[in-house]
Design an enzyme around this catalytic site. Structure first.
Site, PDB file in Angstrom:
ATOM      1  N   ASP A 157       0.844  -1.199   0.000  1.00 51.95           N
ATOM      2  CA  ASP A 157       0.000   0.000   0.000  1.00 51.95           C
ATOM      3  C   ASP A 157       0.877   1.246   0.000  1.00 51.95           C
ATOM      4  O   ASP A 157       1.698   1.437   0.908  1.00 51.95           O
ATOM      5  CB  ASP A 157      -0.911   0.020   1.230  1.00 51.95           C
ATOM      6  CG  ASP A 157      -1.985  -1.052   1.179  1.00 51.95           C
ATOM      7  OD1 ASP A 157      -2.123  -1.690   0.122  1.00 51.95           O
ATOM      8  OD2 ASP A 157      -2.682  -1.254   2.185  1.00 51.95           O
ATOM      9  N   GLU A 161     -10.035  -9.135  -0.413  1.00 51.69           N
ATOM     10  CA  GLU A 161      -9.965 -10.594  -0.462  1.00 51.69           C
ATOM     11  C   GLU A 161     -10.981 -11.233   0.479  1.00 51.69           C
ATOM     12  O   GLU A 161     -11.320 -10.668   1.523  1.00 51.69           O
ATOM     13  CB  GLU A 161      -8.556 -11.059  -0.073  1.00 51.69           C
ATOM     14  CG  GLU A 161      -7.486 -10.539  -1.015  1.00 51.69           C
ATOM     15  CD  GLU A 161      -6.079 -10.787  -0.494  1.00 51.69           C
ATOM     16  OE1 GLU A 161      -5.146 -10.804  -1.314  1.00 51.69           O
ATOM     17  OE2 GLU A 161      -5.909 -10.957   0.730  1.00 51.69           O
ATOM     18  N   THR A 217      -4.265 -15.680  -5.653  1.00 52.13           N
ATOM     19  CA  THR A 217      -2.997 -14.948  -5.668  1.00 52.13           C
ATOM     20  C   THR A 217      -1.802 -15.910  -5.617  1.00 52.13           C
ATOM     21  O   THR A 217      -1.962 -17.116  -5.664  1.00 52.13           O
ATOM     22  CB  THR A 217      -2.934 -13.979  -4.474  1.00 52.13           C
ATOM     23  OG1 THR A 217      -3.009 -14.741  -3.259  1.00 52.13           O
ATOM     24  CG2 THR A 217      -4.075 -12.992  -4.514  1.00 52.13           C
ATOM     25  N   GLU A 226      -3.478 -13.809 -10.054  1.00 50.25           N
ATOM     26  CA  GLU A 226      -2.614 -12.633 -10.070  1.00 50.25           C
ATOM     27  C   GLU A 226      -1.389 -12.929  -9.226  1.00 50.25           C
ATOM     28  O   GLU A 226      -1.389 -13.854  -8.413  1.00 50.25           O
ATOM     29  CB  GLU A 226      -3.344 -11.397  -9.548  1.00 50.25           C
ATOM     30  CG  GLU A 226      -3.776 -11.498  -8.098  1.00 50.25           C
ATOM     31  CD  GLU A 226      -4.605 -10.313  -7.644  1.00 50.25           C
ATOM     32  OE1 GLU A 226      -4.320  -9.785  -6.552  1.00 50.25           O
ATOM     33  OE2 GLU A 226      -5.544  -9.931  -8.373  1.00 50.25           O
ATOM     34  N   LEU A 282       3.286 -10.460  -5.248  1.00 50.02           N
ATOM     35  CA  LEU A 282       4.374  -9.515  -5.041  1.00 50.02           C
ATOM     36  C   LEU A 282       4.854  -9.012  -6.400  1.00 50.02           C
ATOM     37  O   LEU A 282       4.640  -9.670  -7.419  1.00 50.02           O
ATOM     38  CB  LEU A 282       5.533 -10.202  -4.300  1.00 50.02           C
ATOM     39  CG  LEU A 282       5.226 -10.712  -2.883  1.00 50.02           C
ATOM     40  CD1 LEU A 282       6.395 -11.536  -2.362  1.00 50.02           C
ATOM     41  CD2 LEU A 282       4.920  -9.554  -1.943  1.00 50.02           C
TER      42      LEU A 282
END
Length: 617
Positions: free
Chosen positions: A269, A354, A509, A550, A553
């Site tokens: 973030d 999520e 993820t 996706e 990191l």
């Protein structure tokens, strides 16, 4: 010398006792080995070991006729191979040297464990110490001792140009394989708090570059905290409208996230976007609307699922708030839905968008690979737990576990998650069933409303990849996040079945992570991202729902891209199944660097099933 070693190692009395016990045990082992050697390797005469060949009883050398195997030798000495006994003084000197060496090693180990958080066993040998120090310096150490610079150290050090070719992973040729669309996430702050496009010129330039390498589209978060910031049901969309028009002009497609969580404070973030101000005001007078841990700390990252049906948001339930927002978006951007520009809506279902509990918040000191904590102690979820316990006939089960450790605990340090722990007791199974079912029920309710609001458009839910402690029996980090997935139970099948009811895609993820890399960098985490990805993909494919993915990191290297390709189009899958889409995290100045972007362009071609010319042998 002893004082200097004490300063260097900083050992405790307990460590010293452990070291002394170790030295004593090894001394005894040496004595036993010597006794065994003299007893088994030579003949014994009247309780004494026979002398070695060529040596008399006093240690003087003599000539043995005929050799060892007989002939003219004494029968007593035939077939006997003896060593010259070491003088007693030499033995004592050797023991003192060994004790001194072990004392230094023990103090080094104690200092590393205490002050450097090295996960070294009590009797680690020098190879393990060197390996731990090499990994700390950024080097990779294979189980056989082979040591070489890891990717991170190679990229940061001017002296290392490449990893030895013997350690490169072989590449597959994906030419002619199914076409997997590639989307790129836009920066988190592409729309500012005034709902304006933050830097339109720079963004247009970057989007044109993405279009030039045939990227299919982009993903953007539509932040609840920006759009409905000040007053309930007063929505501001104009920044998003300008962005969507730009995307349409460049003939790209859009994935849009209904982001009902705050941004800021988590890994990755780089901006701060809180929940709407009016929600924060309600939270100040009623903090029970937020998830709460065992110590009573509220987390304002998203709303507790306990208020899904509670009218505590200015007369509306959380579900009504979510539905009004989604319906308002659908009406405002009707033309983009009708033109097919908006290809997918990802529905935010928890922290970071999520489907999970906020079990590992960095703001409360969590650090990888801590197991996290259960987040069910707000008033509304505890009321739900009491009802479930009473329905089961065990009202005293209306509590959270009291032996589940804290955010940074490891499974074996707790009574709940350790091998044979309470997670597998009658109470433990009851609690974990309830805790995970609350998660599934929340997603079920929100997605049913999303399907109504976005009829005819693909909807998706993102499931977090909690891969640490996957190699343990309890899967502790997954349990605290709400995935009831111990080694004897499939915790993702129920999620996949629920998504099937709504025709929703499952987005997962950590597609770029390799288990071997995780073992080299964090061996103590017992992580297995590859095993987790394969389990989740198969849970979704088994019920025939679309699967997207996706990276978790930032990824700019070929090894990471190759792993994504292997997960996107598994070569070993007999049914030829593959991902529906892949979304790359994220558009940034690093991605736009020449070398990084060339690798990304090559990756996009291979995801599209095109041939590339520089495949490694």
């Amino acid at each position: 010398m002893a004082q200097e070693m004490e300063k260097l190692g900083g050992t405790s009395e307990e460590a010293d006792e452990e070291m002394d016990m170790e030295v004593k045990e090894e001394d005894e082992e040496e004595e036993e080995e010597e006794e065994g050697a003299s007893g088994s390797g030579g003949a014994v005469v009247m309780g004494l070991a026979a002398p070695a060949a060529g040596e008399d009883m006093g240690g003087r050398y003599f000539e043995q006729p005929g050799g060892i195997d007989g002939g003219g030798g004494d029968g007593l000495m035939q077939g006997v191979v003896m060593r010259r006994p070491r003088p007693k003084e030499e033995k004592e000197r050797t023991k003192m040297r060994e004790r001194h060496r072990r004392a230094i090693t023990a103090r080094i180990l104690s200092g590393l464990r205490r002050h450097g958080s090295y996960n070294l066993r009590a009797r680690a040998d020098i190879n393990e110490v060197i390996g731990a120090l090499a990994r700390e310096a950024g080097w990779a150490v294979l189980p056989d001792g082979t040591t070489f610079p890891s990717r991170s150290s190679a990229s940061s050090s001017p002296q290392v140009t490449d990893i030895p070719s013997t350690h490169r992973m072989p590449e597959h040729d994906f030419a002619g394989t199914p076409y997997v669309p590639v989307y790129v996430m836009l920066p988190l702050g592409v729309i500012n708090m005034k709902c304006e496009l933050a830097d339109p010129e720079s963004l247009i330039k970057q989007l044109r570059i993405l279009k030039s390498v045939n990227v299919d589209g982009v993903m953007v978060d539509c932040w609840w905290g920006i759009v409905e910031a000040h007053t309930p049901q007063e929505y501001c969309w104009h920044g998003y409208k300008r962005l969507f028009q730009t995307v349409r002009e460049l003939k790209l497609k859009l994935q849009v996230v209904m982001s009902f969580h705050e941004c800021g404070g988590n890994i990755g973030d780089d901006v701060c976007i809180p929940l709407p101000h009016w929600v924060a005001e309600i939270g100040r007078s009623n903090p029970e609307i937020f998830f709460t841990d065992r110590e009573g700390r509220q987390n304002p990252e998203c709303l507790s699922w306990g208020i899904d049906k509670e009218r505590v948001l200015r007369g509306r339930t959380a579900l009504e708030v979510y539905f009004d927002y989604m319906r308002g978006f659908r009406v405002e951007f009707d033309e983009f839905f009708e033109d097919g520009i908006i290809s997918e809506i990802e529905v935010g279902l928890g922290p970071s968008g999520e489907l999970r509990y906020p079990s590992y918040p960095v703001k409360y000191g969590w650090r990888y690979p801590g197991i996290g904590e259960f987040q069910c102690y707000d008033l509304y979820l505890m009321k739900s737990l009491r009802k479930a316990a009473e329905a089961r006939g065990h009202s005293f089960w209306a509590r959270g576990p009291d032996n589940a450790g804290s955010y940074n605990s490891q499974p074996h340090e707790t009574g709940f998650f350790c091998g044979g722990g309470d997670y597998n007791s009658y109470y433990g199974r009851f609690f974990l069933n309830w805790y995970s079912q609350v998660l599934v029920d929340h997603a079920d309710r929100v997605l049913s409303l999303a399907k109504l609001a976005f009829e005819g458009t693909c909807i998706a839910a993102k499931v977090s990849g909690i891969h640490w402690w996957y190699k343990t029996a309890s899967h502790a980090a997954e349990l605290t996040a709400g995935f009831y997935n111990p080694c004897n139970r499939d915790g993702y099948a129920s999620i996949a079945s629920m998504l099937k009811r709504h025709g929703a895609a499952l987005k997962f993820t950590c597609a770029e992570l390799r288990t071997l890399d995780q073992h080299e960098e964090f061996p103590e985490a017992l992580a297995d991202p590859e095993g987790l990805v394969w389990q989740v993909l198969n849970a979704a494919w088994d019920v025939c729902i679309p699967v997207a993915s996706e990276n978790s990191l930032p990824c700019h290297d070929r090894s990471g891209y190759n792993k994504i390709l292997e997960n996107s189009k598994p070569m070993s899958d007999p049914d030829g199944r593959h991902l529906a889409t892949f979304t790359y995290l994220r558009l940034s100045p690093d991605l736009m660097e020449s070398h990084n972007f060339l690798e990304f362009e090559r990756f996009v071609k291979r995801m599209h099933g095109e041939a590339v010319l520089d495949l490694q042998s």
